[in-house]
Design a protein around this motif. Structure first.
Motif, short mmCIF file in Angstrom:
data_model
loop_
_atom_site.label_atom_id
_atom_site.label_comp_id
_atom_site.label_asym_id
_atom_site.label_seq_id
_atom_site.Cartn_x
_atom_site.Cartn_y
_atom_site.Cartn_z
N UNK A 273 35.08 30.80 29.33
CA UNK A 273 35.14 31.94 30.25
C UNK A 273 34.98 31.47 31.70
N UNK A 274 34.10 30.50 31.91
CA UNK A 274 33.83 30.03 33.25
C UNK A 274 35.00 29.25 33.83
N UNK A 275 35.81 28.62 32.97
CA UNK A 275 36.92 27.77 33.42
C UNK A 275 37.96 28.58 34.19
N UNK A 276 38.28 29.77 33.70
CA UNK A 276 39.27 30.63 34.35
C UNK A 276 38.63 31.79 35.10
N UNK A 277 37.36 31.67 35.40
CA UNK A 277 36.66 32.80 35.98
C UNK A 277 36.96 32.96 37.47
N UNK B 119 38.40 36.53 41.72
CA UNK B 119 39.08 36.81 42.98
C UNK B 119 40.02 38.00 42.86
N UNK B 120 40.75 38.06 41.76
CA UNK B 120 41.67 39.19 41.56
C UNK B 120 40.91 40.50 41.42
N UNK B 121 39.82 40.47 40.70
CA UNK B 121 39.00 41.68 40.55
C UNK B 121 38.41 42.11 41.89
N UNK B 122 37.96 41.14 42.68
CA UNK B 122 37.42 41.48 43.99
C UNK B 122 38.49 42.08 44.89
N UNK B 123 39.72 41.50 44.86
CA UNK B 123 40.80 42.03 45.69
C UNK B 123 41.14 43.47 45.30
N UNK B 124 41.28 43.71 44.00
CA UNK B 124 41.59 45.07 43.55
C UNK B 124 40.47 46.05 43.89
N UNK B 125 39.25 45.59 43.77
CA UNK B 125 38.13 46.46 44.10
C UNK B 125 38.11 46.80 45.59
N UNK B 126 38.34 45.79 46.44
CA UNK B 126 38.37 46.05 47.87
C UNK B 126 39.51 46.99 48.25
N UNK B 127 40.69 46.80 47.58
CA UNK B 127 41.82 47.67 47.87
C UNK B 127 41.51 49.12 47.48
#
Length: 590
Positions: free
Chosen positions: A406-410, A415-423
């Motif tokens: 899980x940590x390898x592709x985290x 980053x994608x989750x943060x971008x969507x959340x900020x949007x």
């Protein structure tokens, strides 16, 4: 929770399940550590004695659990825990017990005789089963009480097996409860037959390596002298200890015809630490040949002391009695007990505290070693495991591998989750701001329009009332006054822009047409014009609709107002003073 030790402590005794679970866990850990230190040299012998070893472990766990409870519970909880629960009802048959253990008795089933699968018990079979159940319950009670006194479970089973032909008689003499009518605990050891008591103590002598002496080899002359010595010692003890001395020779449980049996209360010189009480009992059974060629059978008991400590104390007492062979030793052992009881208890408590600390340390080290096992050898981030290799990994290693995957592709996922959340947050913030501005503007416009409409309406109402008053003063009729009032109201609305231009042109054309028509059609045209103008007003002023329909009260008011103005006009024409007029003051009487 279904182990024999757990059932003994919770169903036979009255200990709380939480305390019993803690005691059994601690005892199991200590026993496993103890067994891991023992090297088994003969594997075949171990396989043959597997069942007996299991029984021995169950007995050891029960003894260790009693030790833990005696050291960690307070006096009241310990006394309540060692209270034996009531025996099962004697009327319960095997079928009833089987059904009670398998089916929750929410509803009472009444089977029909024609479909019954269990044969009916005769009276003799019923009594036999009830008696067997009672004897088995007493046997379990006696076993548990003897373990509490310091005897091992295997020793108890071996003694019961050697006295199998007498066990039914022994069990019949035992009471069904370990408390008398006054609520005092009955000492079960004082109720045991001499033969059973002697065989149990002989097991301790064998374990301690003390050679037993056969009483049948005693010479008659020595026996007579020993009898005199025993009687003298009994008289001396009875005189010294008075109320603390109790003879058991006349008891129905005493089958010793060659010696004496009595019970002594021991008073420690230094009080014992809680939860142990100062109620200490010293059981004595003198055999044939004592004190010249035989040692007495003795056993010390205190209900608040751990079984292991009681066994250690009694082993020391047995050795001391053998060292004093040839002389009366009961008084010496009483003094020996009084002086050393508190010391033995303190030593045992210190040893158990060190043992528990060492066990806890070993357990923590083992847990840390297991947690860090093979962590340095496996790179969970770069190593690729097949399905078979995953199965061979330990549970902790599989958890670490899943966490590493899980940590390898985290990084990309986070980053994608943060971008969507900020949007989403930005869109939501912009929408809320726009809604707030729109709502504020709309509310301000609404308030301004409301105030403007109220102002225009008030002005129109004032103009309407003034036009009606002027019409009445001119002597015009009711319809003319109403028409003048409506025209004045419309003029005010047109002035303030509340009516559209098309309505204005239509009103003007209607006004020209009404002025050209003949007098007979003037009233009809005025009514049509008034209706059209009222319709225009209703269409433009949705919030403030002028009311033109006359009611009974308004008609009465208008009629009286018209009379007043007509009278005023008449008086003015005739030159009469208004103060003398009948209608000088407005009277609106019904």
């Amino acid at each position: 929770s279904n182990t024999p030790s757990f059932l003994h402590l919770t169903q036979h005794y009255s200990f709380k399940e939480h305390d019993v679970i803690l005691a059994l866990n601690a005892s199991t850990i200590r026993l496993s550590k103890k067994n891991s230190q023992v090297n088994d040299e003969d594997a075949d012998h171990e396989n043959k004695t597997n069942n007996s070893a299991k029984d021995e472990d169950d007995g050891n766990i029960l003894e260790m659990a009693m030790d833990w409870l005696s050291l960690h519970l307070n006096e009241s909880d310990l006394r309540h825990g060692f209270r034996v629960q009531p025996k099962p009802k004697s009327g319960a048959s095997s079928h009833d017990r089987m059904m009670a253990n398998t089916i929750p008795m929410k509803y009472k089933a009444v089977p029909h005789e024609s479909i019954s699968i269990m044969p009916k018990l005769t009276q003799s079979q019923y009594e036999k089963e009830s008696r067997e159940a009672l004897l088995e319950w007493k046997r379990q009670q006696l076993t548990t009480e003897l373990i509490r006194m310091g005897f091992h479970s295997l020793e108890i089973d071996s003694v019961f097996a050697s006295l199998e032909d007498k066990m039914e008689k022994i069990l019949d003499k035992l009471p069904e409860s370990n408390y008398d009518e006054g609520g005092n605990e009955v000492q079960l050891l004082s109720l045991l037959e001499d033969t059973l008591f002697a065989k149990l103590v002989e097991c301790i002598e064998v374990e301690a390596g003390i050679e037993s002496i056969d009483s049948t080899d005693v010479d008659e002359e020595i026996d007579e002298m020993a009898t005199m010595e025993r009687d003298q010692e009994k008289e001396v003890l009875e005189a010294i200890y008075a109320e603390s001395f109790q003879s058991l020779n006349n008891s129905s449980f005493n089958d010793n015809i060659e010696g004496n049996r009595y019970l002594l209360q021991v008073n420690p010189t230094t009080p014992l630490q809680p939860p142990a009480s100062d109620k200490c009992q010293f059981h004595v059974l003198t055999r044939r040949g004592y004190p010249l060629v035989q040692s007495p059978i003795v056993w010390f008991f205190n209900g608040g002391l751990p079984p292991s400590l009681l066994r250690r104390m009694n082993t020391s007492l047995i050795k001391k009695s053998r060292d004093q062979l040839g002389q009366a030793s009961i008084y010496e052992m009483m003094e020996y007990l009084s002086e050393n009881l508190s010391l033995w208890q303190k030593e045992f408590i210190d040893e158990e505290a060190l043992a528990e600390k060492a066990t806890a340390t070993i357990h923590e080290k083992a847990a840390k070693a297991e947690a860090t096992c093979d962590d340095e050898e496996i790179d969970y981030f770069t190593t690729i495991f097949t399905a078979e290799e995953r199965k061979k990994l330990s549970r902790r290693q599989r958890q670490k591998l899943i966490a590493a995957e899980k940590l390898y592709a985290r990084d990309e996922i986070i980053l994608e989750k943060q971008r969507l959340k900020q949007q989403k947050d930005e869109e939501r913030r912009h929408r809320i701001q726009l809604e707030n501005k729109t709502v504020s503007s709309r509310m301000a416009d609404k308030e301004v329009n409301k105030r403007w409409h109220d102002y225009v309406h008030d002005e129109a109402e004032k103009a309407s009332r003034k036009a009606m008053n002027d019409a009445f003063l001119r002597g015009e009729g009711r319809e003319e006054a109403r028409a003048a009032a409506d025209n004045a109201k419309l003029e005010v609305l047109r002035f303030h822009g509340e009516l559209e231009e098309c309505d204005d042109e239509k009103d003007q054309s209607n006004a020209v047409d009404t002025s050209i028509t003949v007098d007979d059609e003037r009233k009809n045209n005025e009514a049509q014009s008034d209706a059209a103008e009222e319709k225009a007003i209703n269409a433009s002023l949705t919030t403030h609709k002028p009311r033109s329909d006359a009611t009974s009260k308004t008609l009465l008011f208008v009629e009286k107002l018209r009379k007043i103005y007509e009278q005023k006009a008449k008086e003015k024409a005739e030159g009469i003073d208004s103060s003398e007029s009948e209608y000088g003051t407005v009277r609106l009487a019904n």
